[in-house]
Enzyme design. Structure first.
Site, PDB file in Angstrom:
ATOM      1  N   HIS A 274       0.845  -1.186   0.000  1.00  0.00           N
ATOM      2  CA  HIS A 274       0.000   0.000   0.000  1.00  0.00           C
ATOM      3  C   HIS A 274       0.880   1.236   0.000  1.00  0.00           C
ATOM      4  O   HIS A 274       1.938   1.230   0.620  1.00  0.00           O
ATOM      5  CB  HIS A 274      -0.898   0.007   1.256  1.00  0.00           C
ATOM      6  CG  HIS A 274      -2.080   0.890   1.122  1.00  0.00           C
ATOM      7  ND1 HIS A 274      -2.022   2.230   1.421  1.00  0.00           N
ATOM      8  CD2 HIS A 274      -3.346   0.639   0.685  1.00  0.00           C
ATOM      9  CE1 HIS A 274      -3.213   2.760   1.189  1.00  0.00           C
ATOM     10  NE2 HIS A 274      -4.035   1.822   0.742  1.00  0.00           N
TER      11      HIS A 274
ATOM     12  N   ASP B  73      -7.944  -5.459   0.121  1.00  0.00           N
ATOM     13  CA  ASP B  73      -8.438  -6.336  -0.938  1.00  0.00           C
ATOM     14  C   ASP B  73      -8.063  -7.803  -0.736  1.00  0.00           C
ATOM     15  O   ASP B  73      -8.558  -8.663  -1.457  1.00  0.00           O
ATOM     16  CB  ASP B  73      -7.886  -5.861  -2.292  1.00  0.00           C
ATOM     17  CG  ASP B  73      -8.523  -4.552  -2.726  1.00  0.00           C
ATOM     18  OD1 ASP B  73      -9.693  -4.344  -2.380  1.00  0.00           O
ATOM     19  OD2 ASP B  73      -7.859  -3.748  -3.388  1.00  0.00           O
TER      20      ASP B  73
END
Ligand code: ACO
Length: 465
Positions: A346, A402
């Site tokens: 991320h 996710d």
């Protein structure tokens, strides 16, 4: 509360306790105080580190793994709130009182009902379309209805359109180059409606936000149905937003557990700082385009596999691995091919994503009664360990939101091609809250690019090239 849904709440409370033990909630001073423009910051490629604007909507502390909506910790909201309440919170900045929540639910019920838009949507080959493309199309069709009918009583109505082709959508303006528009509005040339089009302040602006949040969920339901060759179904006014989403997609009333799990998933995807799709939506809004175009831009950006599209990719990745025993070999091959591992890493989080901390126990809970989820989860856990040992904590590559969401959605019988669409449905609350906020002190986004090309080239006529 239903016995099983209480167990889910208990799981969130456990995850909360663990997160609070392992992370400390310390704001970063430079990212949590008023900006004095012009701001000095170090900007990396992809605008890494750039400050785009101030916001009171939400905060992500990537070092600590902390996600806040309007001052409330995501863990507390997932344990105790609902998506409807969270939407109110994001948009209005405070938790609603009972009549305010009931009024919001009433508006959602009203705005989920989009027969004309769905009819228009059905004139497109949705069954062959990418679901996010269909969602974006549906959002733009909502704009057509909202801008002409709901907001401008004196303006032209869709019913006033004269059609030369019943299968075509009404055109806003006469298309350039056509001798006559497919649909022409009787009456005067349309003026830009107030509220929805210009800005998003006040009651009209809020109504547009509610219209988007409720309507986009209804479009998602229709897209799922059309993709499976079924007709869209009407929302059920007695179901919650989460329950309706499942119902409109599947045609089946959800169990209390399914409804609660979906509600939590909607809450924890509702907002996430200045991510790519939010920024895309803000850039469009900053030109004083309208909320429908802005949210359409957000949907387009979210679709990419580096962003919201990763949840679907995770599922295919786990299927490709096939078995926990294959993880080592698969991972080594992926590293040799310099492939990114979907669902990891991320830009902001260099700690465990708090949303993954919530989704992982939910995936475990659902896997108890779902063989396929259990199988995928076994692979996912082995891969998570492999990534952790290979990259090490210092690289800051942890599962993101996710990674486990696909297993959760799959266990709710949502088809993989709808995963990112469901994500978009949740994110409408964050997008609209941030658009509304930004437009109060709007300044058009206009960064510079650095030119690294050449100068002084002489034009060569075609025949001499
Ligand atoms: N797998 C393998 N290596 C990774 C991964 C990954 N998933 N993520 C980051 N890295 C490595 C990169 O190879 C790079 O290594 P290097 O410095 O040796 O070249 C380093 O970590 C930094 O990675 P970047 O791609 O430069 O980080 P960036 O901030 O630009 O990208 C992103 C973040 C796009 C999320 C990235 O981690 C990624 O591609 N992840 C996989 C896709 C994914 O899961 N996306 C969903 C994110 S959550 C969301 O958007 C809702």
């Amino acid at each position: 509360m239903h016995e099983d849904t209480q167990e889910i709440t208990d799981l969130i409370l456990e995850a909360t306790a663990l997160a609070r033990k392992e992370t400390s909630a310390e704001p970063e001073p430079d990212l949590t105080r008023a900006v004095r423009w012009p701001v000095e910051c170090t900007v990396g490629p992809g605008l890494e580190g750039a400050i785009a604007c101030e916001s009171k909507v939400g905060y992500v502390n990537g070092t600590k793994g902390w996600l806040i909506y309007r001052g409330y910790d995501i863990f507390d909201l997932c344990a105790h709130s609902s998506y409807e309440e969270t939407s109110y919170l994001l948009l209005k900045g405070k938790l609603p009182l009972p009549p305010q929540l009931s009024s919001l639910k009433h508006r959602f019920t009203e705005y989920r009902h989009l027969p004309d838009v769905k009819r228009l949507l059905m004139s497109f080959p949705v069954e062959k379309m990418n679901s996010m493309a269909a969602l974006r199309l549906g959002t733009n069709l909502m704009r057509q209805k909202q801008t002409y009918r709901d907001q401008n009583a004196s303006g032209p109505h869709l019913e006033d359109a004269t059609s030369t082709d019943e299968d075509s959508i009404p055109m806003e303006t006469q298309p350039r180059g056509e001798r006559s528009a497919v649909y022409e509005f009787r009456g005067k040339r349309h003026q830009r409606p107030k509220g929805v089009e210009r800005g998003l302040r006040g009651a009209e602006g809020l109504a547009s936000c509610y219209h988007i949040i409720a309507g986009v969920s209804s479009i998602a339901g229709a897209v799922a149905r059309l993709r499976e060759g079924h007709l869209p179904i009407e929302p059920d006014p007695n179901l919650s937003h989460a329950g309706n989403l499942i119902y409109m997609m599947s045609g089946r009333k959800p169990t209390p557990v399914e409804e609660r799990v979906m509600d939590i998933a909607l809450i924890l995807h509702a907002d996430h700082g200045m991510n790519a799709s939010t920024f895309a939506a803000l850039v469009v809004a900053s030109t004083l385009s309208d909320i429908y175009f802005s949210v359409g831009a957000g949907i387009a950006a979210l679709n990419g596999p580096l962003h919201g599209g990763a949840n679907e990719q995770v599922l295919y990745q786990l299927e490709e691995i096939g078995s926990p025993d294959n993880v080592d070999e698969w991972f080594d091959a992926a590293r040799r091919q310099k492939r990114k591992i979907a669902g990891f890493g991320h830009r902001v989080y260099k700690a465990y994503d708090p949303r993954a901390r919530i989704l992982k126990p939910l995936a475990h809970y659902l896997a108890r009664t779902n063989d396929r989820a259990r199988h995928l989860l076994e692979i996912a856990e082995v891969l998570e360990k492999k990534v952790a040992t290979s990259f090490g904590d210092e690289r800051g590559i942890f599962p993101n939101v996710d990674y486990y969401s696909g297993i959760v959605y799959g266990a709710l019988n949502i088809p993989p091609y709808m995963f990112t669409t469901v994500f978009a449905v949740s994110r409408t609350a964050g997008w609209t809250a941030r658009l509304r906020e930004y437009l109060r002190k709007n300044r058009i986004f206009r960064p510079r690019g650095v030119y690294t090309g050449t100068f002084d080239r002489e034009y060569t006529p075609m025949e001499d090239r």
